[in-house]
Design a protein around this motif. Structure first.
Motif, mmCIF file in Angstrom:
data_model
loop_
_atom_site.group_PDB
_atom_site.id
_atom_site.type_symbol
_atom_site.label_atom_id
_atom_site.label_comp_id
_atom_site.label_asym_id
_atom_site.label_seq_id
_atom_site.Cartn_x
_atom_site.Cartn_y
_atom_site.Cartn_z
ATOM 1 N N GLU A 31 0.822 -1.217 0.000
ATOM 2 C CA GLU A 31 0.000 0.000 0.000
ATOM 3 C C GLU A 31 0.857 1.270 0.000
ATOM 4 O O GLU A 31 0.506 2.268 -0.624
ATOM 5 C CB GLU A 31 -0.930 -0.012 1.220
ATOM 6 N N THR A 32 1.993 1.241 0.675
ATOM 7 C CA THR A 32 2.886 2.406 0.724
ATOM 8 C C THR A 32 3.391 2.761 -0.670
ATOM 9 O O THR A 32 3.422 3.931 -1.053
ATOM 10 C CB THR A 32 4.083 2.120 1.657
ATOM 11 N N ILE A 33 3.770 1.771 -1.432
ATOM 12 C CA ILE A 33 4.253 2.001 -2.796
ATOM 13 C C ILE A 33 3.110 2.490 -3.679
ATOM 14 O O ILE A 33 3.269 3.415 -4.473
ATOM 15 C CB ILE A 33 4.881 0.720 -3.380
ATOM 16 N N LYS A 34 1.945 1.881 -3.529
ATOM 17 C CA LYS A 34 0.792 2.287 -4.336
ATOM 18 C C LYS A 34 0.431 3.746 -4.087
ATOM 19 O O LYS A 34 0.082 4.474 -5.016
ATOM 20 C CB LYS A 34 -0.404 1.388 -4.040
ATOM 21 N N LYS A 35 0.545 4.191 -2.854
ATOM 22 C CA LYS A 35 0.231 5.589 -2.547
ATOM 23 C C LYS A 35 1.214 6.534 -3.220
ATOM 24 O O LYS A 35 0.845 7.606 -3.673
ATOM 25 C CB LYS A 35 0.216 5.810 -1.037
ATOM 26 N N LYS A 36 2.484 6.138 -3.310
ATOM 27 C CA LYS A 36 3.485 6.973 -3.980
ATOM 28 C C LYS A 36 3.220 7.067 -5.477
ATOM 29 O O LYS A 36 3.536 8.061 -6.113
ATOM 30 C CB LYS A 36 4.887 6.421 -3.730
ATOM 31 N N LEU A 37 2.655 6.027 -6.051
ATOM 32 C CA LEU A 37 2.366 5.993 -7.482
ATOM 33 C C LEU A 37 1.045 6.674 -7.836
ATOM 34 O O LEU A 37 0.809 7.005 -8.994
ATOM 35 C CB LEU A 37 2.305 4.535 -7.965
ATOM 36 N N SER A 38 0.217 6.890 -6.855
ATOM 37 C CA SER A 38 -1.129 7.417 -7.064
ATOM 38 C C SER A 38 -1.127 8.819 -7.668
ATOM 39 O O SER A 38 -0.366 9.692 -7.256
ATOM 40 C CB SER A 38 -1.856 7.450 -5.716
ATOM 41 N N HIS A 39 -1.999 9.053 -8.632
ATOM 42 C CA HIS A 39 -2.124 10.394 -9.209
ATOM 43 C C HIS A 39 -2.612 11.385 -8.157
ATOM 44 O O HIS A 39 -2.239 12.550 -8.180
ATOM 45 C CB HIS A 39 -3.058 10.378 -10.428
ATOM 46 N N ARG A 40 -3.398 10.933 -7.217
ATOM 47 C CA ARG A 40 -3.866 11.824 -6.148
ATOM 48 C C ARG A 40 -2.706 12.243 -5.251
ATOM 49 O O ARG A 40 -2.594 13.402 -4.859
ATOM 50 C CB ARG A 40 -4.948 11.130 -5.324
ATOM 51 N N SER A 41 -1.846 11.291 -4.937
ATOM 52 C CA SER A 41 -0.679 11.594 -4.109
ATOM 53 C C SER A 41 0.239 12.591 -4.806
ATOM 54 O O SER A 41 0.739 13.534 -4.187
ATOM 55 C CB SER A 41 0.085 10.305 -3.801
ATOM 56 N N LYS A 42 0.450 12.394 -6.100
ATOM 57 C CA LYS A 42 1.304 13.309 -6.862
ATOM 58 C C LYS A 42 0.693 14.705 -6.910
ATOM 59 O O LYS A 42 1.395 15.708 -6.780
ATOM 60 C CB LYS A 42 1.532 12.764 -8.267
ATOM 61 N N ALA A 43 -0.619 14.789 -7.085
ATOM 62 C CA ALA A 43 -1.294 16.089 -7.134
ATOM 63 C C ALA A 43 -1.213 16.803 -5.785
ATOM 64 O O ALA A 43 -0.951 18.008 -5.728
ATOM 65 C CB ALA A 43 -2.748 15.910 -7.550
ATOM 66 N N LEU A 44 -1.423 16.070 -4.697
ATOM 67 C CA LEU A 44 -1.342 16.684 -3.371
ATOM 68 C C LEU A 44 0.073 17.148 -3.050
ATOM 69 O O LEU A 44 0.270 18.197 -2.437
ATOM 70 C CB LEU A 44 -1.829 15.711 -2.299
ATOM 71 N N SER A 45 1.055 16.384 -3.472
ATOM 72 C CA SER A 45 2.446 16.772 -3.252
ATOM 73 C C SER A 45 2.764 18.076 -3.987
ATOM 74 O O SER A 45 3.399 18.981 -3.429
ATOM 75 C CB SER A 45 3.374 15.657 -3.724
ATOM 76 N N LEU A 46 2.312 18.182 -5.219
ATOM 77 C CA LEU A 46 2.526 19.406 -5.990
ATOM 78 C C LEU A 46 1.783 20.582 -5.355
ATOM 79 O O LEU A 46 2.342 21.678 -5.217
ATOM 80 C CB LEU A 46 2.069 19.215 -7.432
ATOM 81 N N ALA A 47 0.550 20.361 -4.932
ATOM 82 C CA ALA A 47 -0.227 21.426 -4.290
ATOM 83 C C ALA A 47 0.464 21.905 -3.015
ATOM 84 O O ALA A 47 0.525 23.110 -2.747
ATOM 85 C CB ALA A 47 -1.638 20.937 -3.976
ATOM 86 N N LYS A 48 1.008 20.979 -2.242
ATOM 87 C CA LYS A 48 1.710 21.354 -1.010
ATOM 88 C C LYS A 48 2.928 22.217 -1.325
ATOM 89 O O LYS A 48 3.168 23.230 -0.666
ATOM 90 C CB LYS A 48 2.136 20.121 -0.226
ATOM 91 N N ARG A 49 3.696 21.831 -2.344
ATOM 92 C CA ARG A 49 4.873 22.626 -2.714
ATOM 93 C C ARG A 49 4.469 24.036 -3.140
ATOM 94 O O ARG A 49 5.134 25.012 -2.790
ATOM 95 C CB ARG A 49 5.658 21.939 -3.824
ATOM 96 N N ILE A 50 3.386 24.148 -3.876
ATOM 97 C CA ILE A 50 2.914 25.468 -4.310
ATOM 98 C C ILE A 50 2.445 26.286 -3.116
ATOM 99 O O ILE A 50 2.810 27.453 -2.959
ATOM 100 C CB ILE A 50 1.790 25.324 -5.358
ATOM 101 N N LEU A 51 1.653 25.671 -2.246
ATOM 102 C CA LEU A 51 1.142 26.386 -1.074
ATOM 103 C C LEU A 51 2.266 26.803 -0.129
ATOM 104 O O LEU A 51 2.188 27.861 0.500
ATOM 105 C CB LEU A 51 0.116 25.526 -0.336
#
Length: 57
Positions: A31-51
């Motif tokens: 599950e940990t690997i799947k979360k890293k691959l998730s498009h939602r995880s990638k989008a949230l990571s980008l949003a956090k960097r922007i914020l």
């Protein structure tokens, strides 16, 4: 190419897809690997960097 589903983790089509760079299906991956691959995880990571660059004063 897969000829049968592998793994019982996840849901839906997870046992049918092997992500690029992996030799296991999403149904077999941890599950940990799947979360890293998730498009939602990638989008949230980008949003956090922007914020983090914005100032809310």
């Amino acid at each position: 190419a897969l000829t049968e589903t592998r793994g019982d983790g996840g849901f839906g089509y997870d046992p049918m897809f092997v992500p690029d760079g992996y030799d296991k299906t999403l149904g077999e991956l941890d599950e940990t690997i799947k979360k890293k691959l998730s498009h939602r995880s990638k989008a949230l990571s980008l949003a956090k960097r922007i914020l983090d660059t914005l100032s809310f004063k």
